[in-house]
Design a protein around this motif. Structure first.
Motif, PDB file in Angstrom:
ATOM      1  N   GLY A   1       0.842  -1.189   0.000  1.00 31.31           N
ATOM      2  CA  GLY A   1       0.000   0.000   0.000  1.00 31.31           C
ATOM      3  C   GLY A   1       0.871   1.229   0.000  1.00 31.31           C
ATOM      4  N   PRO A   2       0.346   2.337  -0.522  1.00 26.98           N
ATOM      5  CA  PRO A   2       1.141   3.567  -0.524  1.00 26.98           C
ATOM      6  C   PRO A   2       1.369   4.086   0.888  1.00 26.98           C
TER       7      PRO A   2
ATOM      8  N   SER B   1       6.877  -3.919   2.378  1.00 22.69           N
ATOM      9  CA  SER B   1       8.093  -3.375   1.782  1.00 22.69           C
ATOM     10  C   SER B   1       7.694  -2.463   0.646  1.00 22.69           C
ATOM     11  N   HIS B   2       8.446  -1.404   0.460  1.00 24.32           N
ATOM     12  CA  HIS B   2       8.192  -0.554  -0.696  1.00 24.32           C
ATOM     13  C   HIS B   2       9.077  -0.988  -1.870  1.00 24.32           C
ATOM     14  N   TYR B   3       9.882  -2.028  -1.651  1.00 17.68           N
ATOM     15  CA  TYR B   3      10.722  -2.543  -2.738  1.00 17.68           C
ATOM     16  C   TYR B   3      10.010  -3.718  -3.396  1.00 17.68           C
ATOM     17  N   MET B   4       9.618  -3.519  -4.649  1.00 16.79           N
ATOM     18  CA  MET B   4       8.872  -4.573  -5.328  1.00 16.79           C
ATOM     19  C   MET B   4       9.685  -5.847  -5.518  1.00 16.79           C
ATOM     20  N   THR B   5      11.006  -5.711  -5.544  1.00 20.13           N
ATOM     21  CA  THR B   5      11.832  -6.925  -5.677  1.00 20.13           C
ATOM     22  C   THR B   5      11.597  -7.859  -4.493  1.00 20.13           C
ATOM     23  N   ASP B   6      11.505  -7.274  -3.302  1.00 19.42           N
ATOM     24  CA  ASP B   6      11.230  -8.099  -2.115  1.00 19.42           C
ATOM     25  C   ASP B   6       9.938  -8.888  -2.319  1.00 19.42           C
ATOM     26  N   ILE B   7       8.911  -8.162  -2.738  1.00 21.62           N
ATOM     27  CA  ILE B   7       7.597  -8.773  -2.869  1.00 21.62           C
ATOM     28  C   ILE B   7       7.610  -9.824  -3.980  1.00 21.62           C
ATOM     29  N   GLN B   8       8.185  -9.466  -5.114  1.00 23.34           N
ATOM     30  CA  GLN B   8       8.195 -10.393  -6.239  1.00 23.34           C
ATOM     31  C   GLN B   8       8.974 -11.663  -5.936  1.00 23.34           C
TER      32      GLN B   8
ATOM     33  N   THR C   1       0.911   2.574 -10.781  1.00 21.36           N
ATOM     34  CA  THR C   1      -0.313   3.226 -11.284  1.00 21.36           C
ATOM     35  C   THR C   1      -1.475   3.029 -10.315  1.00 21.36           C
ATOM     36  N   ILE C   2      -1.552   1.834  -9.706  1.00 19.34           N
ATOM     37  CA  ILE C   2      -2.630   1.600  -8.736  1.00 19.34           C
ATOM     38  C   ILE C   2      -2.511   2.600  -7.595  1.00 19.34           C
ATOM     39  N   PHE C   3      -1.291   2.765  -7.080  1.00 19.08           N
ATOM     40  CA  PHE C   3      -1.070   3.669  -5.941  1.00 19.08           C
ATOM     41  C   PHE C   3      -1.328   5.125  -6.325  1.00 19.08           C
ATOM     42  N   ALA C   4      -1.047   5.451  -7.573  1.00 23.93           N
ATOM     43  CA  ALA C   4      -1.140   6.859  -7.983  1.00 23.93           C
ATOM     44  C   ALA C   4      -2.582   7.316  -8.116  1.00 23.93           C
TER      45      ALA C   4
END
Ligand SMILES: Nc1ncnc2c1ncn2[C@@H]1O[C@H](COP(=O)(O)OP(=O)(O)OP(=O)(O)O)[C@@H](O)[C@H]1O
Ligand SMILES: [Mg+2]
Length: 325
Positions: A57-58, A214-221, A321-324
């Motif tokens: 989430g943002p 995490s705000h790092y998408m690499t972590d999530i992915q 884009t979702i967050f924006a």
């Protein structure tokens, strides 16, 4: 039984709203204007034992507030939660021994003590036998590459080293549920990777249930098959990470390789989609999902096409884009 079950969880904060100017400040002395802010609003989800779930989430979405409620640090305004069969905010000793919360933004170790002594104190609090403690500390710090830093004062540790010690501290009592709030924040890419691999291995080996923000998408992915997205305190998405692309990415990326691609006039291309990149060997277009087939057809007819690639928009871009919006 699920490891975590959340029903209608809501947290409202009462915030004081200052009136503008001096007169407002004076008026505020007599009558305060409060506003209710819903940090978390009517959230529902269920997490099974051993799952590793990304919580996204943002900024200000309500992630930390949710994790604090699930850790019993905050009382909810309404709703219920059960973690390992406990209501977290009842703060039963049994529960305290079975979960851990790591707040990446906060230092939870004793600042003035060497890391080892800080860990020892943590172990004492949980009544962990010395032998178990020594084994866990040795194993974790070895895996995380900070074994040689155990005698350094916590305040002297680098951010990454401290985070690895914090992680070790949070695992001393072998919790079955682990809440990690930005455990990789501010770490360099190598340390991020070390922490990620550590978590993956820990989850696989111990079947620990992990909720990770995490705000790092690499972590999530790299870690999470499933993600829960919240926005303005409300649940926005709960499902498989790949599903996000299917559901929220309206576009695909089309790369057309052709001779002298640079010469193709840009305005003749815009009717197919947005030109993302154009150079001597290829043109990259962002094309509406439902237009991909007709656009490919038209391009093949009109240009000396040598090759054609169709890709999904990267998840990172979709999330952005979702967050924006
Ligand atoms: N103690 C508090 N009093 C008043 N408002 C609060 C309090 N704690 C959090 N908030 C507000 O609640 C909302 C959610 O905050 P929270 O820290 O849960 O967000 P977050 O999703 O963790 O964001 P970030 O990604 O920035 O860490 C924010 O608008 C925040 O300002
Ligand atoms: Mg937060």
């Amino acid at each position: 039984m699920p490891a975590i079950e959340v029903k209608g969880l809501t947290k409202a904060f009462r915030t004081y709203k200052k009136q503008p100017g001096f007169a407002g400040a004076v008026r505020g002395l007599f009558r305060r204007h409060y506003e209710q802010l819903f940090a978390v609003k009517d959230i529902n989800f269920t997490i099974e034992p051993g799952e590793l779930v990304g919580f996204l989430g943002p900024n200000g979405a309500g992630k930390t507030t949710t994790l604090k409620m699930l850790s019993g640090l905050l009382y909810p305004t309404s709703g219920t939660a059960s973690v390992l069969g406990h209501v977290p905010w009842h703060r039963h000793d049994d529960y305290r021994r079975r979960f851990a919360l790591l707040l990446g933004q906060k230092n939870q170790l004793w600042w003035d003590l060497p890391a080892r002594e800080s860990l020892d104190l943590n172990a004492k609090i949980y009544g962990i036998p010395d032998a178990d403690r020594d084994r866990t500390v040795a194993e974790m710090t070895e895996l995380l590459g900070v074994k040689d830093k155990l005698n350094v004062q916590v305040r002297e540790l680098s951010l990454g080293e401290r985070m690895k010690m914090e992680l070790t501290a949070s695992l001393l009592h072998q919790p079955k549920v682990l809440f990690l709030d930005e455990p990789t924040i501010g770490l360099d890419v190598v340390s991020q990777k070390t922490v990620r691999e550590f978590l993956r291995a820990h989850n696989a080996k111990n079947k620990t249930t992990i909720v990770l923000t995490s705000h790092y998408m690499t972590d999530i992915q790299e870690l999470c098959e499933r993600v829960i997205i919240i926005d303005h305190g409300r649940l926005f998405f709960d499902g498989r990470l790949e599903e996000i692309v299917d559901r929220f990415a309206d576009f695909k990326l089309l790369t057309v390789h052709c001779v002298n691609a640079a010469a193709c006039p840009a305005d003749s291309l815009t009717r197919f989609g947005e030109v993302v990149e154009q150079n001597a060997s290829f043109i990259k277009l962002k094309v509406k999902r439902d237009r991909v087939v007709p656009v490919c057809k038209a391009l093949l007819d009109e240009l000396p096409v040598q090759d054609l690639d169709i890709e999904e928009v990267p998840i990172e871009d979709v999330i952005r884009t979702i967050f924006a919006r």
